[in-house]
Design a protein around this motif. Structure first.
Motif, PDB file in Angstrom:
ATOM      1  N   ILE A   1       0.840  -1.195   0.000  1.00  0.00           N
ATOM      2  CA  ILE A   1       0.000   0.000   0.000  1.00  0.00           C
ATOM      3  C   ILE A   1       0.873   1.241   0.000  1.00  0.00           C
ATOM      4  CG2 ILE A   1      -1.690   1.314   1.339  1.00  0.00           C
ATOM      5  CD1 ILE A   1      -2.651  -1.435   2.434  1.00  0.00           C
ATOM      6  N   ILE A   2       1.894   1.232   0.813  1.00  0.00           N
ATOM      7  CA  ILE A   2       2.777   2.394   0.914  1.00  0.00           C
ATOM      8  C   ILE A   2       3.467   2.665  -0.414  1.00  0.00           C
ATOM      9  CG2 ILE A   2       4.860   3.284   2.028  1.00  0.00           C
ATOM     10  CD1 ILE A   2       3.904   1.677   4.543  1.00  0.00           C
ATOM     11  N   LYS A   3       3.980   1.630  -1.050  1.00  0.00           N
ATOM     12  CA  LYS A   3       4.663   1.797  -2.337  1.00  0.00           C
ATOM     13  C   LYS A   3       3.703   2.274  -3.421  1.00  0.00           C
ATOM     14  CE  LYS A   3       8.272  -1.602  -1.554  1.00  0.00           C
ATOM     15  NZ  LYS A   3       8.828  -2.891  -1.962  1.00  0.00           N
ATOM     16  N   GLN A   4       2.485   1.790  -3.393  1.00  0.00           N
ATOM     17  CA  GLN A   4       1.526   2.130  -4.432  1.00  0.00           C
ATOM     18  C   GLN A   4       0.975   3.541  -4.289  1.00  0.00           C
ATOM     19  OE1 GLN A   4      -1.422  -0.950  -4.415  1.00  0.00           O
ATOM     20  NE2 GLN A   4       0.002  -2.489  -5.128  1.00  0.00           N
ATOM     21  N   ASN A   6       2.735   6.203  -2.526  1.00  0.00           N
ATOM     22  CA  ASN A   6       3.795   7.189  -2.295  1.00  0.00           C
ATOM     23  C   ASN A   6       3.612   7.972  -0.998  1.00  0.00           C
ATOM     24  OD1 ASN A   6       5.008   6.509  -4.787  1.00  0.00           O
ATOM     25  ND2 ASN A   6       3.662   7.934  -5.850  1.00  0.00           N
ATOM     26  N   LEU A   7       2.847   7.427  -0.060  1.00  0.00           N
ATOM     27  CA  LEU A   7       2.682   8.082   1.235  1.00  0.00           C
ATOM     28  C   LEU A   7       3.858   7.727   2.131  1.00  0.00           C
ATOM     29  CD1 LEU A   7      -1.118   7.429   1.894  1.00  0.00           C
ATOM     30  CD2 LEU A   7      -0.064   9.570   1.179  1.00  0.00           C
ATOM     31  N   ASN A   8       4.098   8.571   3.103  1.00  0.00           N
ATOM     32  CA  ASN A   8       5.173   8.353   4.057  1.00  0.00           C
ATOM     33  C   ASN A   8       4.886   7.103   4.890  1.00  0.00           C
ATOM     34  OD1 ASN A   8       6.184   8.735   6.991  1.00  0.00           O
ATOM     35  ND2 ASN A   8       7.497  10.070   5.759  1.00  0.00           N
ATOM     36  N   ARG A   9       5.872   6.211   4.963  1.00  0.00           N
ATOM     37  CA  ARG A   9       5.719   4.931   5.663  1.00  0.00           C
ATOM     38  C   ARG A   9       5.277   5.129   7.116  1.00  0.00           C
ATOM     39  NH1 ARG A   9       7.777  -0.263   5.036  1.00  0.00           N
ATOM     40  NH2 ARG A   9       8.819   0.404   3.144  1.00  0.00           N
ATOM     41  N   ALA A  10       5.960   6.010   7.834  1.00  0.00           N
ATOM     42  CA  ALA A  10       5.647   6.224   9.250  1.00  0.00           C
ATOM     43  C   ALA A  10       4.219   6.746   9.411  1.00  0.00           C
ATOM     44  CB  ALA A  10       6.643   7.197   9.863  1.00  0.00           C
ATOM     45  N   TYR A  11       3.806   7.636   8.525  1.00  0.00           N
ATOM     46  CA  TYR A  11       2.460   8.206   8.586  1.00  0.00           C
ATOM     47  C   TYR A  11       1.397   7.123   8.386  1.00  0.00           C
ATOM     48  CZ  TYR A  11      -1.551  11.176   7.506  1.00  0.00           C
ATOM     49  OH  TYR A  11      -2.781  11.767   7.495  1.00  0.00           O
ATOM     50  N   VAL A  12       1.604   6.249   7.407  1.00  0.00           N
ATOM     51  CA  VAL A  12       0.642   5.176   7.136  1.00  0.00           C
ATOM     52  C   VAL A  12       0.555   4.235   8.338  1.00  0.00           C
ATOM     53  CG1 VAL A  12       0.101   3.193   5.668  1.00  0.00           C
ATOM     54  CG2 VAL A  12       0.901   5.336   4.632  1.00  0.00           C
ATOM     55  N   TYR A  13       1.693   3.890   8.934  1.00  0.00           N
ATOM     56  CA  TYR A  13       1.674   3.029  10.119  1.00  0.00           C
ATOM     57  C   TYR A  13       0.911   3.699  11.266  1.00  0.00           C
ATOM     58  CZ  TYR A  13       4.844  -0.468   8.207  1.00  0.00           C
ATOM     59  OH  TYR A  13       5.388  -1.472   7.448  1.00  0.00           O
ATOM     60  N   GLN A  14       1.079   5.006  11.422  1.00  0.00           N
ATOM     61  CA  GLN A  14       0.362   5.721  12.478  1.00  0.00           C
ATOM     62  C   GLN A  14      -1.145   5.691  12.238  1.00  0.00           C
ATOM     63  OE1 GLN A  14       2.262   9.541  12.377  1.00  0.00           O
ATOM     64  NE2 GLN A  14       3.938   8.897  13.716  1.00  0.00           N
ATOM     65  N   LEU A  27      -7.075   9.114   2.870  1.00  0.00           N
ATOM     66  CA  LEU A  27      -7.863   7.902   3.049  1.00  0.00           C
ATOM     67  C   LEU A  27      -8.267   7.318   1.690  1.00  0.00           C
ATOM     68  CD1 LEU A  27      -8.943   6.079   5.256  1.00  0.00           C
ATOM     69  CD2 LEU A  27     -11.043   7.427   5.251  1.00  0.00           C
ATOM     70  N   ILE A  28      -8.637   8.171   0.753  1.00  0.00           N
ATOM     71  CA  ILE A  28      -8.962   7.705  -0.595  1.00  0.00           C
ATOM     72  C   ILE A  28      -7.722   7.093  -1.244  1.00  0.00           C
ATOM     73  CG2 ILE A  28      -9.630   8.441  -2.922  1.00  0.00           C
ATOM     74  CD1 ILE A  28     -11.449  10.558  -1.526  1.00  0.00           C
ATOM     75  N   SER A  29      -6.567   7.721  -1.068  1.00  0.00           N
ATOM     76  CA  SER A  29      -5.317   7.188  -1.615  1.00  0.00           C
ATOM     77  C   SER A  29      -5.025   5.794  -1.074  1.00  0.00           C
ATOM     78  CB  SER A  29      -4.145   8.119  -1.279  1.00  0.00           C
ATOM     79  OG  SER A  29      -4.313   9.379  -1.858  1.00  0.00           O
ATOM     80  N   ILE A  30      -5.163   5.639   0.231  1.00  0.00           N
ATOM     81  CA  ILE A  30      -4.912   4.339   0.858  1.00  0.00           C
ATOM     82  C   ILE A  30      -5.908   3.306   0.329  1.00  0.00           C
ATOM     83  CG2 ILE A  30      -5.028   3.082   3.045  1.00  0.00           C
ATOM     84  CD1 ILE A  30      -3.864   5.663   4.356  1.00  0.00           C
ATOM     85  N   ALA A  31      -7.171   3.691   0.222  1.00  0.00           N
ATOM     86  CA  ALA A  31      -8.199   2.770  -0.263  1.00  0.00           C
ATOM     87  C   ALA A  31      -7.900   2.312  -1.691  1.00  0.00           C
ATOM     88  CB  ALA A  31      -9.566   3.433  -0.194  1.00  0.00           C
ATOM     89  N   ILE A  32      -7.469   3.235  -2.545  1.00  0.00           N
ATOM     90  CA  ILE A  32      -7.106   2.877  -3.917  1.00  0.00           C
ATOM     91  C   ILE A  32      -5.889   1.964  -3.898  1.00  0.00           C
ATOM     92  CG2 ILE A  32      -6.247   3.775  -6.121  1.00  0.00           C
ATOM     93  CD1 ILE A  32      -8.061   6.243  -5.632  1.00  0.00           C
ATOM     94  N   GLY A  33      -4.915   2.286  -3.057  1.00  0.00           N
ATOM     95  CA  GLY A  33      -3.721   1.448  -2.929  1.00  0.00           C
ATOM     96  C   GLY A  33      -4.046   0.042  -2.456  1.00  0.00           C
ATOM     97  N   MET A  34      -5.103  -0.086  -1.655  1.00  0.00           N
ATOM     98  CA  MET A  34      -5.531  -1.393  -1.168  1.00  0.00           C
ATOM     99  C   MET A  34      -6.361  -2.142  -2.209  1.00  0.00           C
ATOM    100  SD  MET A  34      -6.599  -0.381   2.742  1.00  0.00           S
ATOM    101  CE  MET A  34      -7.211  -1.991   3.149  1.00  0.00           C
ATOM    102  N   GLY A  35      -6.754  -1.429  -3.250  1.00  0.00           N
ATOM    103  CA  GLY A  35      -7.571  -2.056  -4.293  1.00  0.00           C
ATOM    104  C   GLY A  35      -9.044  -2.178  -3.920  1.00  0.00           C
ATOM    105  N   LEU A  36      -9.512  -1.324  -3.010  1.00  0.00           N
ATOM    106  CA  LEU A  36     -10.918  -1.381  -2.611  1.00  0.00           C
ATOM    107  C   LEU A  36     -11.815  -0.929  -3.755  1.00  0.00           C
ATOM    108  CD1 LEU A  36     -10.858   0.091   1.014  1.00  0.00           C
ATOM    109  CD2 LEU A  36     -10.734  -2.300   0.298  1.00  0.00           C
ATOM    110  N   ASP A  37     -13.003  -1.511  -3.813  1.00  0.00           N
ATOM    111  CA  ASP A  37     -13.956  -1.100  -4.837  1.00  0.00           C
ATOM    112  C   ASP A  37     -14.713   0.145  -4.359  1.00  0.00           C
ATOM    113  OD1 ASP A  37     -16.021  -1.908  -3.098  1.00  0.00           O
ATOM    114  OD2 ASP A  37     -16.281  -3.823  -4.109  1.00  0.00           O
TER     115      ASP A  37
END
Length: 89
Positions: A1-4, A6-14, A27-37
């Motif tokens: 998800i982080i690689k897809q 380009n968000l900061n690793r520490a921020y995503v873990y937080q 949140l939309i970026s993370i959802a797209i990175g996760m492949g959510l519909d």
């Protein structure tokens, strides 16, 4: 998800640990990175207390189009950029 996304690793873990509340775009970026519909992204935004994707909003409509067509995060940003809209960060 982080690689897809380009968000900061520490921020995503937080975010995943519940120590940070992401912005709507993040949140939309993370959802797209996760492949959510589309439906799951809408539910995620609702549970986070954020505005859902609204088809009458030009930028949201471009994001909806990208999600429904299975675009990656980068492809979604290219679509937004080509339409002269603010990209997801």
């Amino acid at each position: 998800i982080i690689k897809q996304t380009n968000l900061n690793r520490a921020y995503v873990y937080q975010i995943f640990e519940g120590r940070k509340m992401p912005s709507r775009d993040k949140l939309i970026s993370i959802a797209i990175g996760m492949g959510l519909d589309f439906g799951h992204i809408q539910k995620l935004l609702k549970y986070a207390g954020l505005r859902h994707l609204y088809a009458r909003d030009m930028r949201d409509a471009a994001i909806i189009f990208a999600v429904k067509n299975g675009y990656t995060f980068d492809e979604t940003n290219c679509t937004l950029y080509e339409q002269g809209l603010r990209i997801l960060e």
